[in-house]
Design a protein around this motif. Structure first.
Motif, PDB file in Angstrom:
ATOM      1  N   UNK A   9       0.826  -1.205   0.000  1.00 57.17           N
ATOM      2  CA  UNK A   9       0.000   0.000   0.000  1.00 57.17           C
ATOM      3  C   UNK A   9       0.853   1.245   0.000  1.00 57.17           C
ATOM      4  N   UNK A  10       1.974   1.193   0.695  1.00 54.57           N
ATOM      5  CA  UNK A  10       2.847   2.356   0.727  1.00 54.57           C
ATOM      6  C   UNK A  10       3.401   2.649  -0.656  1.00 54.57           C
ATOM      7  N   UNK A  11       3.781   1.568  -1.383  1.00 51.17           N
ATOM      8  CA  UNK A  11       4.274   1.762  -2.735  1.00 51.17           C
ATOM      9  C   UNK A  11       3.172   2.269  -3.652  1.00 51.17           C
ATOM     10  N   UNK A  12       1.983   1.700  -3.487  1.00 50.37           N
ATOM     11  CA  UNK A  12       0.857   2.129  -4.316  1.00 50.37           C
ATOM     12  C   UNK A  12       0.520   3.588  -4.060  1.00 50.37           C
ATOM     13  N   UNK A  14       2.487   5.938  -3.317  1.00 55.36           N
ATOM     14  CA  UNK A  14       3.425   6.787  -4.045  1.00 55.36           C
ATOM     15  C   UNK A  14       3.041   6.874  -5.516  1.00 55.36           C
ATOM     16  N   UNK A  15       2.581   5.745  -6.064  1.00 57.42           N
ATOM     17  CA  UNK A  15       2.143   5.742  -7.458  1.00 57.42           C
ATOM     18  C   UNK A  15       0.910   6.599  -7.654  1.00 57.42           C
ATOM     19  N   UNK A  16       0.042   6.607  -6.629  1.00 56.08           N
ATOM     20  CA  UNK A  16      -1.169   7.419  -6.703  1.00 56.08           C
ATOM     21  C   UNK A  16      -0.818   8.883  -6.850  1.00 56.08           C
ATOM     22  N   UNK A  17       0.187   9.329  -6.126  1.00 53.94           N
ATOM     23  CA  UNK A  17       0.590  10.734  -6.215  1.00 53.94           C
ATOM     24  C   UNK A  17       1.017  11.078  -7.632  1.00 53.94           C
ATOM     25  N   UNK A  18       1.705  10.121  -8.274  1.00 55.93           N
ATOM     26  CA  UNK A  18       2.123  10.372  -9.646  1.00 55.93           C
ATOM     27  C   UNK A  18       0.928  10.411 -10.583  1.00 55.93           C
ATOM     28  N   UNK A  19      -0.022   9.486 -10.361  1.00 55.23           N
ATOM     29  CA  UNK A  19      -1.211   9.460 -11.215  1.00 55.23           C
ATOM     30  C   UNK A  19      -2.062  10.705 -11.039  1.00 55.23           C
ATOM     31  N   UNK A  20      -2.187  11.133  -9.807  1.00 51.90           N
ATOM     32  CA  UNK A  20      -3.109  12.223  -9.504  1.00 51.90           C
ATOM     33  C   UNK A  20      -2.453  13.589  -9.554  1.00 51.90           C
ATOM     34  N   UNK A  21      -1.140  13.619  -9.770  1.00 57.42           N
ATOM     35  CA  UNK A  21      -0.474  14.914  -9.752  1.00 57.42           C
ATOM     36  C   UNK A  21      -0.578  15.555  -8.391  1.00 57.42           C
ATOM     37  N   UNK A  22      -0.595  14.684  -7.358  1.00 51.74           N
ATOM     38  CA  UNK A  22      -0.696  15.146  -5.968  1.00 51.74           C
ATOM     39  C   UNK A  22      -1.992  15.890  -5.700  1.00 51.74           C
ATOM     40  N   UNK A  75      -4.637  -4.578  -4.713  1.00 53.11           N
ATOM     41  CA  UNK A  75      -5.087  -3.348  -5.350  1.00 53.11           C
ATOM     42  C   UNK A  75      -3.980  -2.706  -6.180  1.00 53.11           C
ATOM     43  N   UNK A  76      -4.400  -2.014  -7.225  1.00 50.32           N
ATOM     44  CA  UNK A  76      -3.480  -1.288  -8.089  1.00 50.32           C
ATOM     45  C   UNK A  76      -3.412   0.177  -7.660  1.00 50.32           C
ATOM     46  N   UNK A  77      -2.483   0.900  -8.253  1.00 50.90           N
ATOM     47  CA  UNK A  77      -2.383   2.331  -7.986  1.00 50.90           C
ATOM     48  C   UNK A  77      -3.661   3.048  -8.420  1.00 50.90           C
ATOM     49  N   UNK A  78      -4.245   2.576  -9.510  1.00 47.15           N
ATOM     50  CA  UNK A  78      -5.489   3.213  -9.976  1.00 47.15           C
ATOM     51  C   UNK A  78      -6.631   2.966  -8.995  1.00 47.15           C
ATOM     52  N   UNK A  79      -6.681   1.756  -8.417  1.00 41.83           N
ATOM     53  CA  UNK A  79      -7.685   1.483  -7.385  1.00 41.83           C
ATOM     54  C   UNK A  79      -7.515   2.444  -6.211  1.00 41.83           C
ATOM     55  N   UNK A  96     -12.588 -10.145   4.586  1.00 43.70           N
ATOM     56  CA  UNK A  96     -12.931 -10.614   3.248  1.00 43.70           C
ATOM     57  C   UNK A  96     -12.256  -9.781   2.164  1.00 43.70           C
ATOM     58  N   UNK A  97     -12.325  -8.470   2.311  1.00 39.70           N
ATOM     59  CA  UNK A  97     -11.753  -7.559   1.312  1.00 39.70           C
ATOM     60  C   UNK A  97     -10.724  -6.652   1.982  1.00 39.70           C
ATOM     61  N   UNK A  98      -9.700  -7.279   2.562  1.00 41.57           N
ATOM     62  CA  UNK A  98      -8.705  -6.537   3.330  1.00 41.57           C
ATOM     63  C   UNK A  98      -7.964  -5.509   2.491  1.00 41.57           C
ATOM     64  N   UNK A  99      -7.964  -5.681   1.168  1.00 43.68           N
ATOM     65  CA  UNK A  99      -7.310  -4.694   0.314  1.00 43.68           C
ATOM     66  C   UNK A  99      -7.939  -3.308   0.469  1.00 43.68           C
ATOM     67  N   UNK A 100      -9.216  -3.268   0.828  1.00 41.54           N
ATOM     68  CA  UNK A 100      -9.870  -1.972   1.032  1.00 41.54           C
ATOM     69  C   UNK A 100      -9.310  -1.275   2.272  1.00 41.54           C
ATOM     70  N   UNK A 101      -9.082  -2.031   3.335  1.00 41.18           N
ATOM     71  CA  UNK A 101      -8.527  -1.432   4.550  1.00 41.18           C
ATOM     72  C   UNK A 101      -7.155  -0.836   4.280  1.00 41.18           C
TER      73      UNK A 101
END
Length: 334
Positions: A9-12, A14-22, A75-79, A96-101
Motif C-alpha cells: 500500500x505504501x508503494x501504491x 506513491x504511485x497514486x501521487x504520480x497518477x493524480x499529480x498530488x 489493489x493497483x495504484x489506480x484502485x 474478506x476484502x482486506x485490500x480496502x482497509x
C-alpha cells in the motif's frame, strides 16, 4: 487486518501521487458534473449503492468479475486513486476484502466507510446498527469455534468462527442499505428524501426475498445441505436447512489448504449416507477436494448447485438473491 498489504500500500500510495499529480483530496471529490462518488469493494455493494443512489451518484466497484477473488486481490495504484477520491466507501469487512482497509489507510481518506459485517447479528459484540433484532436463523451460518480469535486466511486476517459472507444474509443487507441511504443523505441533503425513498423500494425487495425464504423453510426446513465453502450458509440457514458439512472441510477449502484425509473420508461418508439433499459449491473457486465431493454427489444422485460471490452479469442484488432462493426451492422440491 492489513498486515499483508501495508508495504504494498505504501508503494501504491506513491504511485497514486504520480497518477493524480498530488491532487487527490482526502475527503473525497465530486465528479465533473457535481455527483458524489461511491466506491465499493465488490459489485455486490456497488449494485446496492446504485439501487439507493439512482443516477444522482457515480458508483464504482473495485471487483466486478467472477475471475477475481476478493480474498487475494491486490489493489493497483489506480484502485487507490479511486478510493482517494471517494465521497463514501463501502466494504464487506471481516477480512474478506482486506485490500480496502489497506487503501483506506494508505490514502488517509476521511470519507465515511460503511462496513457490512458490522450490521450482522453474528458480528462479535453485536456492533451492527439494528442487527440485534435479527432472529437466530444465522446461528447455523457461523462455524462452531471461538469467535474472538483472528487467523490468516490466504494472506488476510479474519475473525475465527465468524462467517464474513454477510451479503448472503438479506436481513443484514437491509441494514447496510439503510445506512447507505443515511450517509448519502448526510452528504447530499438536498436529495435525502430520494435516497430514503429508493431505500424503501429496495427494502421491499428484501422483504420479498425473506418471504420466499420463510415459505421455503415451511416446506423443506430441516433438510440437509453440504457446502464446499461457507459462502451461502446465511441463506440456507434462513431457509431452515441444516448444514451437514464437517467444519474442517469447508474451512480448509475456503483457506486454500489441503483437506485432512480423515475429514475428506467423513465428507464422503456424509454425502453417500442418503441424508444430504443438495451440494452447493462456490462457482468462483475449486480444487481437488471440491472436484472429489462433486463427483461423489453426482454419483449418489445429489443435485449440485453453484453459487457465486459476485452479482452475475445482467442481475441486480435482488434478482440474484431471489434466483438463488428459487434454485434451492426447485432443487429441494424434486
Amino acid at each position: 487486518m492489513t498486515s499483508r498489504f501495508l508495504p504494498a500500500a505504501a508503494l501504491v500510495a506513491a504511485s497514486v501521487l504520480a497518477l493524480a499529480g498530488c491532487a487527490g483530496g482526502a475527503t473525497g471529490e465530486q465528479t465533473g458534473d457535481g455527483k458524489l462518488q461511491v466506491v465499493a469493494s465488490t459489485n455486490v455493494y456497488g449494485d446496492i449503492a446504485a439501487a439507493i443512489a439512482g443516477d444522482l451518484v457515480e458508483v464504482q466497484s473495485i471487483i466486478t468479475s467472477v475471475a477475481q477473488d476478493p480474498h487475494s486481490y491486490e489493489a493497483s495504484a489506480r484502485d487507490q486513486l479511486t478510493v482517494s477520491r471517494a465521497s463514501l466507501i463501502i466494504e464487506n469487512g471481516g477480512g474478506y476484502d482486506a485490500f480496502m482497509d489497506a487503501m483506506i489507510e494508505g490514502t488517509g481518506t476521511e470519507a465515511p466507510v460503511i462496513t457490512a459485517v458490522e450490521f450482522s447479528h453474528d458480528w462479535p459484540g453485536n456492533a451492527g446498527h439494528g442487527a440485534a433484532d435479527h432472529d437466530d436463523a444465522t446461528d447455523d451460518a457461523t462455524p462452531e469455534s471461538d469467535a474472538t480469535d483472528d487467523h490468516d486466511h490466504d494472506g488476510h486476517d479474519h475473525i475465527e468462527g465468524f462467517n464474513e459472507h454477510v451479503w448472503y444474509d438479506p436481513h443484514t443487507i437491509a441494514h447496510v442499505a439503510e445506512d447507505i441511504a443515511h450517509e448519502l443523505g448526510e452528504l447530499d441533503a438536498a436529495n435525502a428524501a430520494t435516497y430514503q425513498a429508493n431505500y424503501e423500494t429496495f427494502a421491499a425487495g428484501i422483504d420479498g426475498i425473506e418471504t420466499s425464504l420463510d415459505e421455503l423453510k415451511t416446506r423443506v426446513g430441516g433438510q440437509k445441505v453440504f457446502v464446499t465453502e461457507p459462502v451461502p450458509l446465511y441463506l440456507t440457514a434462513a431457509a431452515g436447512l441444516e448444514n451437514a458439512t464437517p467444519a474442517a472441510f469447508s474451512q480448509a477449502v475456503e483457506e486454500g489448504q489441503d483437506v485432512p484425509p480423515a475429514t475428506l473420508l467423513e465428507a464422503v461418508r456424509i454425502l453417500t449416507s442418503g441424508e444430504v439433499r443438495v451440494l452447493i459449491v462456490n462457482a468462483q473457486t475449486g480444487g481437488a477436494e471440491t472436484d472429489e465431493v462433486v463427483a461423489r454427489a453426482k454419483g449418489a444422485g445429489i443435485p449440485v448447485l453453484e453459487f457465486t460471490e459476485l452479482v452475475p452479469d445482467g442481475d441486480t442484488y435482488l434478482t440474484w438473491m431471489q434466483a438463488n432462493v428459487a434454485a434451492l426451492a426447485d432443487t429441494l422440491s424434486r
